[in-house]
Design a protein around this motif. Structure first.
Motif, PDB file in Angstrom:
ATOM      1  N   LYS B 334       9.756 -10.003  -0.761  1.00 16.05           N
ATOM      2  CA  LYS B 334       8.403  -9.655  -0.293  1.00 16.05           C
ATOM      3  C   LYS B 334       7.551 -10.913  -0.141  1.00 16.05           C
ATOM      4  O   LYS B 334       7.762 -11.894  -0.850  1.00 16.05           O
ATOM      5  CB  LYS B 334       7.731  -8.690  -1.272  1.00 16.05           C
ATOM      6  CG  LYS B 334       8.425  -7.334  -1.372  1.00 16.05           C
ATOM      7  CD  LYS B 334       7.711  -6.413  -2.338  1.00 16.05           C
ATOM      8  CE  LYS B 334       8.383  -5.058  -2.409  1.00 16.05           C
ATOM      9  NZ  LYS B 334       9.755  -5.100  -2.966  1.00 16.05           N
ATOM     10  N   SER B 343       3.543  -4.435   1.221  1.00 13.27           N
ATOM     11  CA  SER B 343       4.954  -4.388   1.638  1.00 13.27           C
ATOM     12  C   SER B 343       5.475  -2.954   1.614  1.00 13.27           C
ATOM     13  O   SER B 343       6.183  -2.529   2.540  1.00 13.27           O
ATOM     14  CB  SER B 343       5.807  -5.254   0.706  1.00 13.27           C
ATOM     15  OG  SER B 343       5.319  -6.567   0.676  1.00 13.27           O
ATOM     16  N   SER B 360       8.846  -7.193   4.940  1.00 11.66           N
ATOM     17  CA  SER B 360       9.572  -7.541   3.715  1.00 11.66           C
ATOM     18  C   SER B 360      11.035  -7.175   3.968  1.00 11.66           C
ATOM     19  O   SER B 360      11.334  -6.456   4.926  1.00 11.66           O
ATOM     20  CB  SER B 360       9.021  -6.759   2.520  1.00 11.66           C
ATOM     21  OG  SER B 360       9.095  -5.374   2.778  1.00 11.66           O
TER      22      SER B 360
END
Lengths: 38, 575
Positions: B334, B343, B360
């Motif tokens: 992330k 994310s 992500s």
């Protein structure tokens, strides 16, 4: 040669899709309007 | 989890909810041929395009004619994009001297973008010329979104019309969707992105000297314009390999929020457009309500799961607590600038919407989070979905829901004044069954043959999840990748292209057949035996149908992948 094979694959798949559309049209025809419940 | 994280999610939902009605009203005006503020500016362009292409905008098509136009247009699109990718080395706007894309990869990429999937077995900045990015990828992002919306509008007309043999004109719907909906938004959105740092240039890569004297090559290009339609179209194919995790595609939390809104805006608005065109906005809100509940369950599950400590790291006494110095939870894969909430929200929106953009790396999510991402795609992308495909997918589930209700009470099923007859149920089943057939069939093959296993980055259930994710993403025309799987091989390029083809065209043909069949019917008056589809009861009934159909179809596959991996992770076994 590879390009020819790839393009033949594309055209073949779309020809099948068009045939599939014709099949759907055929399936719709006779059963259209029939009751779907038991 | 933090209050700020939840507020971020709530703000996103509020913005999308607030946009739904005005944008839905605008869409309804566009597709019913009413005047809009952009008419004086764009009507001459529209008329010129029809003259140039020899189209008579007043002439409508039967569902079969509409379907054939749709197929011919997309066949031409795949061949054109394939040719462009193969010839890019001798075409202009290629400052990095990119070589021709290999045949199997070019086919995969062409099918991917024409089907609104945007599966990418390549890194954009190292494979494609600027011309391929702009005239190939970006153009197909516009057209695939416009054609998806056209199919949804044709299906809405099927529900709205009575005793007519036509469902509209594909070429007109395609043109109006592109000109009046996608282009205006994609003129404004890139300005916002550029103001926040997204580059827009035709210059070659920049070369800079690092502090220790080394040479660093920084890729750039016409990113902002591609970024806007990448998100709005539900396409999701990034200019860079890292997609929206790359700081040049998505530099700040503000652009992250804007990108999320762009992904969901049209899909949500189409539910309101549906309600308006059939004469009952309430019916549209019911569909959006079902989508919102499924979305809420997904994002709550993802955010809470990713915020919890990774048990494997906890066993090694790693500090994973939330504090001023760290966000806590599972931050692997992330971006720090987005954190866990940004994310998790992006991953949920991306997999629910059929967009497939990522900020992500989904492969790094905890196993059960990966299962949620898979489940989002496995319900046929009906949680808002891409422009068009989300709505027609949800309407297919409505047909199944009222059919099952009819079975329960022994009456003819009806939906918004249409009798759901045997023919519509047959077509609906055809449309719904082909995606799991392609997904599970191809996953099974790839899990046992050598070329399939050769691409794996992990063993055991995680490796299986990588394969399952790839085919689920392709057949659901999502396009996001789990990573970990090396899919740029002839085997994966061709089989994934097949999955994308099935997920788009084999679904849309029966959808248009349903539209044609419904349009030809007379109105069915509301009676005591009609299942009310504008009440809360139908929300729960429809939810149950979606979850049960999706669950029964895919539960064994999910059990073999993310579920067993999650259970084993808790007992200390990692893959």
């Amino acid at each position: 040669m590879s390009d020819v094979i790839m393009l033949a694959l594309v055209i073949g798949c779309f020809a099948l899709a068009a045939a599939y559309a014709s099949l759907c049209e055929h399936l719709l025809g006779p059963s259209a309007g029939k009751d779907a419940s038991p | 989890m933090t209050v700020i994280g939840w507020l971020q999610i709530a703000l996103f939902i509020a913005i999308v909810g607030g946009l739904t009605r005005p944008l839905g009203g605008y869409l309804a005006r566009i597709y019913t041929g009413q005047r809009t503020p952009l008419q004086p500016l764009l009507a001459p362009v529209e008329t010129a395009l029809y003259r140039l292409a020899g189209i008579k905008p007043q002439t409508e098509q039967s569902w079969y004619g509409y379907t054939i136009s749709f197929l011919v247009f997309h066949a031409a699109g795949i061949i054109a994009l394939y040719g462009l990718l193969r010839l890019q080395s001798v075409l202009p706007l290629n400052p990095q001297a990119m070589t021709a894309v290999p045949p199997d990869l070019a086919l995969n990429t062409a099918v991917s973008f024409v089907t609104n999937t945007s599966w990418q077995s390549y890194g954009g900045e190292t494979t494609l010329s600027y011309l391929s990015q702009m005239a190939g990828i970006t153009v197909q992002s516009f057209l695939s979104a416009a054609s998806g919306m056209a199919v949804a509008i044709a299906l809405i007309r099927g529900f709205a019309r009575r005793r007519v043999a036509t469902i509209g004109n594909f070429w007109v719907d395609l043109t109006r969707g592109t000109l009046y909906v996608l282009l205006p938004i994609c003129v404004v959105a890139p300005l916002l992105l550029m103001a926040n740092g997204v580059p827009q240039t035709l210059s070659a890569t920049a070369e800079v000297t690092t502090l220790d004297g080394g040479l660093q090559v920084i890729a750039r290009g016409p990113v902002a314009t591609q970024e806007a339609i990448k998100l709005l179209s539900g396409d999701g194919g990034g200019f860079f390999n890292a997609n929206s995790a790359h700081p040049f595609e998505n530099p700040t939390p503000l652009t992250n929020l804007a990108e999320l809104v762009l992904i969901f805006a049209l899909g949500a608005a189409l539910t309101n457009c549906f309600g308006r065109m059939i004469g009952s906005e309430r019916q549209g809100w019911i569909l959006l309500c079902v989508m919102a509940i499924l979305f809420g369950l997904g994002v709550a599950g993802l955010y809470s799961a990713e915020s919890a400590a990774n048990p494997a790291l906890a066993a090694m006494n790693a500090d994973q607590t939330l504090g001023l110095q760290q966000p806590g939870g599972n931050m692997e894969g992330k971006e720090v600038r987005f954190g866990i909430a940004g994310s998790a929200l992006f991953a949920e929106v991306s997999t629910a919407s059929s967009d497939g953009a990522v900020n992500s790396m989904h492969d790094s999510f905890l196993p059960l989070s990966g299962g949620i991402l898979l489940a989002n795609m496995m319900v046929d992308e009906v949680i808002v979905g891409a422009p068009g495909s989300g709505l027609y997918g949800m309407l297919l589930f409505c047909i199944i829901a009222v059919f099952l209700a009819g079975l329960m009470i022994g009456r003819t099923p009806e939906y918004v004044g249409n009798k759901i007859a045997a023919s519509e149920v047959k077509m609906t089943i055809l449309a719904l069954i082909c995606i799991p057939a392609a997904t599970l069939g191809l996953t099974a093959i790839a899990s046992v043959v050598e070329p399939g296993l050769a691409g794996l980055g992990n063993a055991g259930p995680h490796g299986y999840s990588e394969i399952l994710y790839a085919y689920t993403s392709a057949a659901a025309t999502n396009g996001s990748a789990f990573a970990g799987l090396s899919s740029n091989s002839p085997f994966y390029n061709l089989t994934l292209a097949l999955a994308m083809f099935v997920g788009r065209f084999v679904v849309i043909v029966p959808v248009l057949a349903v539209a044609g069949s419904l349009a030809a019917q007379p109105v069915v008056p509301y009676s005591a035996g009609t299942l009310p589809t504008d009440r809360a009861l139908f929300v729960w009934f429809l939810l149950g149908v979606i979850i049960i159909v999706g669950g029964l179809t895919y539960l064994p596959a999910l059990a073999l992948g993310p579920i067993i991996e999650g259970l084993q992770m808790w007992s200390g076994t990692l893959y």
